[in-house]
Write a protein that holds these residues in place. Structure first.
Motif, short mmCIF file in Angstrom:
data_model
loop_
_atom_site.label_atom_id
_atom_site.label_comp_id
_atom_site.label_asym_id
_atom_site.label_seq_id
_atom_site.Cartn_x
_atom_site.Cartn_y
_atom_site.Cartn_z
N GLN A 1 -28.09 19.20 -5.79
CA GLN A 1 -26.86 18.94 -6.84
C GLN A 1 -26.29 17.82 -6.38
O GLN A 1 -25.85 16.93 -7.07
CB GLN A 1 -26.04 20.25 -6.56
CG GLN A 1 -25.16 20.42 -7.63
CD GLN A 1 -24.12 21.78 -7.52
OE1 GLN A 1 -24.21 22.35 -6.36
NE2 GLN A 1 -23.56 22.09 -8.72
N ARG B 1 -26.43 17.62 -10.58
CA ARG B 1 -26.57 19.01 -11.32
C ARG B 1 -27.49 19.64 -10.60
O ARG B 1 -28.44 19.42 -9.79
CB ARG B 1 -26.75 18.72 -12.78
CG ARG B 1 -28.19 18.04 -13.10
CD ARG B 1 -28.47 17.97 -14.70
NE ARG B 1 -30.07 17.63 -14.79
CZ ARG B 1 -30.59 16.34 -14.57
NH1 ARG B 1 -29.44 15.49 -14.09
NH2 ARG B 1 -31.60 15.94 -14.85
N GLN C 1 -32.68 23.16 -13.17
CA GLN C 1 -32.74 24.26 -14.35
C GLN C 1 -33.97 25.40 -13.66
O GLN C 1 -33.44 26.76 -13.98
CB GLN C 1 -33.30 23.85 -15.65
CG GLN C 1 -32.56 22.74 -16.26
CD GLN C 1 -33.22 22.04 -17.65
OE1 GLN C 1 -34.31 22.58 -17.99
NE2 GLN C 1 -32.77 21.10 -18.27
N GLY D 1 -25.71 27.35 -11.26
CA GLY D 1 -26.03 26.92 -12.40
C GLY D 1 -27.48 26.83 -12.72
O GLY D 1 -28.11 26.36 -13.54
#
Length: 473
Positions: A355, A360, A363, A384
């Motif tokens: 991250q 981010r 996935q 996430g």
């Protein structure tokens, strides 16, 4: 003083340079352009300039930062020692052109060793992050998928036994005492040579250890008693010499700096040798084989015993390293772990590192069964991660068994298996099987440069595949 990265060609070398350009190397040529990145060279230059306050502008000329960078990559690609690096650079035109030495004199192996040691583990990690940044800029790594695993990187040590460690302690302490005695007044320090006695004791212990009879065990204990006694006598003399030096009573007639250097060596090794004596007594006479803080090497005291459940190698001596990989074989992060922690403790640091690198969460994130726990799965989803592919251990619930049979989960596990190939590639073509740099910082630098070199060639191979497929013009 740091030399400039602008290298002027010698006039007489120009005709030969035209012919040298025609020599191609399928491995080095694709990486050559990647190493011209100014940010990489700046990181190396800043580290070299931090040697002393005026290193950037005064002192003898050193190796330019671009050449240091290229020599590091070359060394870890080929798996050379520093002596091999010096010899190959001196004799090969392709390697001279790649490292930008051309017709100039190549440094001595000791110069390479001292210069490479200036690149700290922190700077090495920053260089790897910049290489990962290059992969992101060129579309090689997007950070959508993450797979992580741990593996053991061996330290450059012999197989540790208590008898061999005691012999090492006697040898290094006696050597330092001999060098101190050479700088002292005649008769001020008498050093007894125990080399032959130590050799006989080691042979006796090795022969007695081959049999499990009571008589053999008693012979081994007797030999250990003699060996520990020799070690204690050397430790006692070394402690007395250190105390005399501290009080200024050592009669030195030679160079004080040489004596000071050897005293520092003795101070470093004394506590380690005393620990070896303690752990030997605990094991041989106390029957305790699990002494806390066990010393496995006097020269690489950071070495740990790692047990990964391998039948052919139940005990490995080195450090546990976590490898995080994203698309196209790019190792986005690595970490040299302390001790032998469970893989479950390495899962969230891998997600958080990803991250921080890509801005981010991935996935999809996957690992082997060692990383599985309900807590890890929930924590990754809270950060996430949409698809967490961690196969459960033991008896599975109906819901979890159904989840692990879904197509995306099985595909994620098949992709995770590629991490084993990446670790094998790091250990063999890129020489990460055994770290040869000394001390804990050196171990971390060695692992880092293996990862950096591997990433550079992964980027180069990806670009070459695109060119061969006609996707890049």
């Amino acid at each position: 003083m740091i030399n400039s990265t602008s290298h002027q060609s010698w006039l007489f070398y120009s005709p030969l340079a035209k012919q040298a350009v025609l020599l191609k190397d399928d491995l080095l040529d694709p990486v050559d352009q990647l190493l011209e990145d100014p940010a990489l060279v700046d990181l190396v230059q800043q580290c070299l300039a931090a040697r002393s306050p005026a290193s950037a502008r005064t002192g003898r000329p050193g190796i330019p930062p671009d050449r240091v960078l290229r020599c590091c990559v070359m060394k870890h690609l080929k798996g050379w020692s520093f002596r091999d690096l010096e010899r190959e650079l001196r004799s090969n035109l392709v390697y001279r052109r790649f490292t930008r030495f051309d017709a100039e004199v190549t440094p001595d192996f000791s110069t390479f060793s001292r210069t490479f040691a200036l690149l700290t583990p922190q700077v090495t990690e920053q260089i790897n992050q910049r290489v990962v940044g290059l992969a992101r800029e060129q579309g090689v790594a997007h950070g959508r998928k993450l797979r992580t695993d741990t593996s053991v990187v061996e330290s450059n040590v012999h197989y540790p036994t208590d008898s061999s460690l005691l012999g090492d302690g006697i040898r290094v302490l006696s050597r330092s005492l001999e060098r101190i005695a050479a700088e002292c007044k005649d008769g001020a320090l008498n050093v007894v040579h125990h080399g032959r006695a130590v050799k006989y004791r080691l042979l006796e212990i090795a022969r007695a250890a081959k049999s499990l009879t009571d008589a053999s065990k008693q012979r081994m204990r007797d030999s250990y008693k003699k060996l520990v006694g020799l070690t204690r006598s050397v430790v006692r003399q070394a402690s007395e010499v250190v105390e005399q030096w501290r009080k200024g009573r050592l009669k030195v007639v030679g160079k004080f700096l040489r004596v000071e250097a050897q005293i520092d060596q003795v101070r470093h090794f004394l506590p380690l040798v005393e620990k070896v004596i303690t752990q030997t007594k605990e094991r041989v006479w106390g029957g305790n084989c699990h002494v806390e803080g066990k010393v496995l090497s006097l020269f690489e005291p950071h070495t740990e015993v790692i047990r990964k459940g391998k039948a052919h190698k139940p005990n490995e001596f080195g450090r546990l390293v976590r490898i995080d990989e994203v698309e196209n074989g790019i190792v986005s992060a690595y970490q040299v772990l302390t001790g032998n922690p469970a893989d479950t403790t390495s899962w969230m640091p891998a997600i958080e590192q990803h991250q921080a690198c890509f801005g981010r969460a991935p996935q999809m994130a996957t690992g082997d069964r060692g990383f599985f726990s309900d807590k890890n799965q929930r924590a990754a989803q809270n950060l996430g991660v949409k698809k967490v592919a961690l196969p459960g251990r033991g008896r599975l619930s109906v819901k979890r068994a159904k989840n692990q049979k879904e197509r995306w989960f099985r595909r994620a596990l098949r992709w995770r298996a590629g991490c084993e190939a990446t670790i094998s590639t790091l250990k063999h073509p890129f020489s990460m099987l055994r770290a040869t740099y000394k001390t804990d910082p050196g171990f971390q630098r060695y692992v880092g440069w293996c990862v950096i070199t591997k990433n550079l060639f992964s980027i180069a191979r990806y670009q070459e595949r695109r060119r061969s497929n006609g996707q890049v013009h």
